[in-house]
Design an enzyme around this catalytic site. Structure first.
Site, mmCIF file in Angstrom:
data_model
loop_
_atom_site.group_PDB
_atom_site.id
_atom_site.type_symbol
_atom_site.label_atom_id
_atom_site.label_comp_id
_atom_site.label_asym_id
_atom_site.label_seq_id
_atom_site.Cartn_x
_atom_site.Cartn_y
_atom_site.Cartn_z
ATOM 1 N N HIS A 166 -10.696 3.075 6.378
ATOM 2 C CA HIS A 166 -11.228 1.718 6.253
ATOM 3 C C HIS A 166 -12.543 1.547 7.012
ATOM 4 C CE1 HIS A 166 -10.865 -2.766 6.160
ATOM 5 N NE2 HIS A 166 -11.344 -2.684 7.388
ATOM 6 N N ASP B 50 -24.131 5.296 33.152
ATOM 7 C CA ASP B 50 -24.670 5.651 31.835
ATOM 8 C C ASP B 50 -25.176 7.094 31.824
ATOM 9 O OD1 ASP B 50 -25.425 5.270 29.186
ATOM 10 O OD2 ASP B 50 -27.417 4.513 29.724
ATOM 11 N N ALA C 250 -47.097 5.226 26.979
ATOM 12 C CA ALA C 250 -45.813 4.600 27.266
ATOM 13 C C ALA C 250 -44.829 4.928 26.158
ATOM 14 C CB ALA C 250 -45.984 3.095 27.403
ATOM 15 N N GLN C 251 -43.606 5.273 26.549
ATOM 16 C CA GLN C 251 -42.554 5.615 25.599
ATOM 17 C C GLN C 251 -41.461 4.562 25.666
ATOM 18 O OE1 GLN C 251 -42.845 8.473 23.586
ATOM 19 N NE2 GLN C 251 -44.886 8.517 24.490
ATOM 20 N N ALA D 3 -34.145 2.891 25.828
ATOM 21 C CA ALA D 3 -33.117 1.974 25.352
ATOM 22 C C ALA D 3 -33.363 0.552 25.839
ATOM 23 C CB ALA D 3 -31.744 2.443 25.813
ATOM 24 N N GLU D 4 -33.904 0.390 27.050
ATOM 25 C CA GLU D 4 -34.116 -0.957 27.564
ATOM 26 C C GLU D 4 -35.410 -1.075 28.363
ATOM 27 O OE1 GLU D 4 -31.409 -2.282 30.526
ATOM 28 O OE2 GLU D 4 -31.495 -0.443 31.694
ATOM 29 N N ALA D 5 -36.241 -0.052 28.329
ATOM 30 C CA ALA D 5 -37.447 -0.071 29.147
ATOM 31 C C ALA D 5 -38.537 0.767 28.505
ATOM 32 C CB ALA D 5 -37.139 0.474 30.548
ATOM 33 N N GLU E 173 -18.791 -19.721 15.764
ATOM 34 C CA GLU E 173 -20.180 -19.759 15.302
ATOM 35 C C GLU E 173 -20.643 -21.190 15.061
ATOM 36 O OE1 GLU E 173 -23.041 -17.636 11.935
ATOM 37 O OE2 GLU E 173 -20.862 -17.615 11.671
ATOM 38 N N VAL F 274 -41.475 3.532 29.514
ATOM 39 C CA VAL F 274 -41.717 4.517 30.564
ATOM 40 C C VAL F 274 -43.069 5.160 30.303
ATOM 41 C CG1 VAL F 274 -40.868 6.612 31.673
ATOM 42 C CG2 VAL F 274 -39.241 4.952 30.752
#
Length: 575
Positions: free
Chosen positions: A132, A478, A372-373, A376-378, A202, A380
């Protein structure tokens, strides 16, 4: 669960497939016509008089509704077959029967399985057992035209993030307690609302103000139980229900969006497919769309009829499986209420040369890079021997939540990076911290991420490093293959002169870490690392075993933590 071929295996001439769905509440049948790519669906959902889904009542509904929807769709198949060129009148109107084999409620699945076997025998056509959850993902991939997307499934009984690799959908992250839809239903039952609760949350959230609730992300896994308890407490304390609903949506859906972005970053992919009934929520769709736009990725949201439980997705995937010869003998067609998506051998993509792409190039700063690369949340960027990491605002999150997370994680990352270094674990030096701008300047270490240089010795080094910080009383939070750097030690990092190879393996990105002495939390660190190996390595089991061996040999409580890891691995919603 390996496929078992029946004597009447399907040929390549699959024109029309009957699908039957009934994992929990929706009795549904559908006809998928391969040539036109058209799907006709007939559904009869179960509506409990009060509370949530009652398994016995749901099964009673299935026993009454499944025969009706099946006969309706068989009539539709006959009407379509009348126009088939070259089909003899005595030929069956369908070429295969596909049914939802699991996961789901056992009593409901058994009724669906019985109906599917009866129809397959009646017309002497192949029987196909469909997972499923994989059907939710594959119908999105089918109509999106994407090749190998990351898939977020947000359904009533589950929530997980998957990506295809080495012939299977690998679970990169999942709920560690309850499904997202069930979590929302628990709150709405507490309030006194009827099932299903998601649409009611919702509707009320649109009139509410944001309320801060616990935000629980561990790597790419997540937990909803604490959030629901806090939401109930807020409501009981007199907070307007509209505000609590707004807080629930902003928190729960931001978590799902964040882990989806983390999965895109880990795998290097740029396509995301949404699946599951909760995926009908407009706020969740909007968050995912904003996230994908911000990082230059593409999002596909299927039609609502394919998001909710439906037989159309069962028929579409069933046609692919039947064409691949992935069918079942009647005696081998038992249902599996705990059927996990990562147990499915993806036979229908075996001949797709692009189905298992090579690991994506790292988006971290590698040797010689200066631009700059996007992580996931920043972002660098490198400036000589320094790396500047800035947690940029995430527009999909509520501003108050976004500000809190970025500042908290910046402070935590700076503190735990230095603390790990003092414990003897190789990490970059923290050169500067600006919490107001959510920015940290680090010493540059390594020349690539671990995912681009995986070896058993480096996996063992990760195991040793995690054991060391766990014994010191904190977790990384992480530890994926993207949050470990390998290569040269840079400007004299800790362990540089070590003879055991640890000088070339550095832990970075401690933003999700926290202090804890609980074995459960330590096991979760190892679980996150194992999931990242499954999503990025060809020999994940061997590498995980190497990391665990080193952990066992290093940690004072190694054996106990690994025992707990086995329990964590078995705790997935359908494990």
């Amino acid at each position: 669960m390996a496929p078992t071929s029946s004597p009447t295996d399907a040929s390549d001439d699959i024109r029309r497939v009957l699908g039957i769905e009934g994992t929990a509440w929706a009795a549904s049948a559908a006809v998928y016509e391969v040539e036109t790519d058209g799907v006709t669906i007939e559904s009869d959902p179960y509506q409990p008089e009060s509370g949530g889904i009652h398994p016995r009542e749901a099964a009673e509904h299935m026993s009454e509704a499944v025969p009706s929807v099946v006969e309706t769709m068989l009539a539709e198949a006959r009407a379509q077959a009348a126009d088939d060129v070259g089909r003899a009148p005595e030929e069956p109107p369908i070429d295969a029967v596909a049914f939802s084999r699991g996961p789901g409620l056992g009593p409901c699945l058994r009724i669906v399985g019985t109906a599917a076997r009866a129809v397959a025998q009646r017309f002497d056509v192949p029987l196909v057992g469909v997972n499923h959850m994989v059907a939710h993902l594959e119908v999105g991939r089918h109509y999106s035209g994407f090749d190998a997307p990351v898939c977020l499934n947000a359904s009533g009984a589950n929530a997980h993030v998957l990506a295809f690799r080495n012939g299977r959908y690998r679970v990169l992250g999942e709920t560690m307690d309850t499904g997202v839809g069930n979590a929302l239903d628990k709150f709405t039952r507490h309030v006194g609302w009827s099932h299903p609760g998601g649409p009611k949350v919702e509707a009320h959230a649109k009139e509410g103000e944001y309320v801060d609730l616990p935000y629980v992300v561990k790597g790419m896994d997540f937990s909803f139980s604490g959030i629901m308890s806090a939401a109930k407490d807020e409501y009981d304390a007199g907070t307007p229900v509209e505000d609590v609903c707004r807080g629930l949506e902003e928190t729960v859906f931001a978590m799902l969006t964040e882990v989806s972005e983390r999965a895109l970053s880990l795998t290097g992919r740029e396509e995301l497919v949404l699946g599951g009934g909760v995926g009908q929520n407009e706020r969740l769709q909007g968050m995912l769309r904003e996230m994908c736009e911000q990082r230059g990725a593409e999002l596909h949201v299927p039609e609502n009829r394919f998001l909710r439980d439906n037989a159309g997705m069962i028929a579409v995937l069933g046609a692919k499986m039947a064409a691949a010869g992935d069918t079942l003998a009647i005696e081998a067609s038992a249902i599996d209420s705990d059927f996990r998506p990562d147990e499915v051998a993806v036979s229908w993509r075996a001949g797709d040369s692009e189905a298992d792409p090579a690991p994506a190039a790292s988006t971290r700063v590698d040797a010689g890079e200066t631009a700059a690369q996007q992580g996931a949340e920043a972002t660098v960027s490198v400036e000589g021997d320094r790396v500047v990491k800035r947690r940029v605002p995430r527009s999909y999150r509520h501003p108050a939540l976004d500000e809190r997370l970025r500042r908290e994680r910046t402070r935590v990352e700076a503190r735990l990076t230095s603390e790990a270094r003092r414990c003897g674990v190789p990490t970059p030096l923290v050169l500067d911290v600006d919490t107001a701008e959510s920015t940290i300047v680090f010493q540059r270490v390594g020349d690539r991420d671990l995912d681009a240089g995986l070896t058993a010795e480096r996996a063992r080094a990760v195991g040793r490093h995690l054991a060391t910080i766990h014994d010191a009383g904190f977790v990384h939070g992480d530890p994926t293959t993207r949050n470990v750097r390998v290569g040269s030690a840079g400007g004299g990092a800790a362990g540089e002169s070590s003879a055991d190879g640890d000088d070339r393996v550095f832990l970075i990105d401690f933003g999700l870490g926290y202090h804890t002495g609980h074995e459960e939390d330590h096991a979760m660190d190892l679980h996150v690392f194992a999931q990242s190996l499954a999503g990025t390595a060809d020999d994940a089991d061997r590498l995980q075993a190497a990391a665990e061996d080193a952990y066992r040999a290093t940690s004072e409580r190694g054996e106990t933590v690994l025992d707990r890891l086995r329990a964590v691995e078995g705790r997935g919603r359908y494990q």
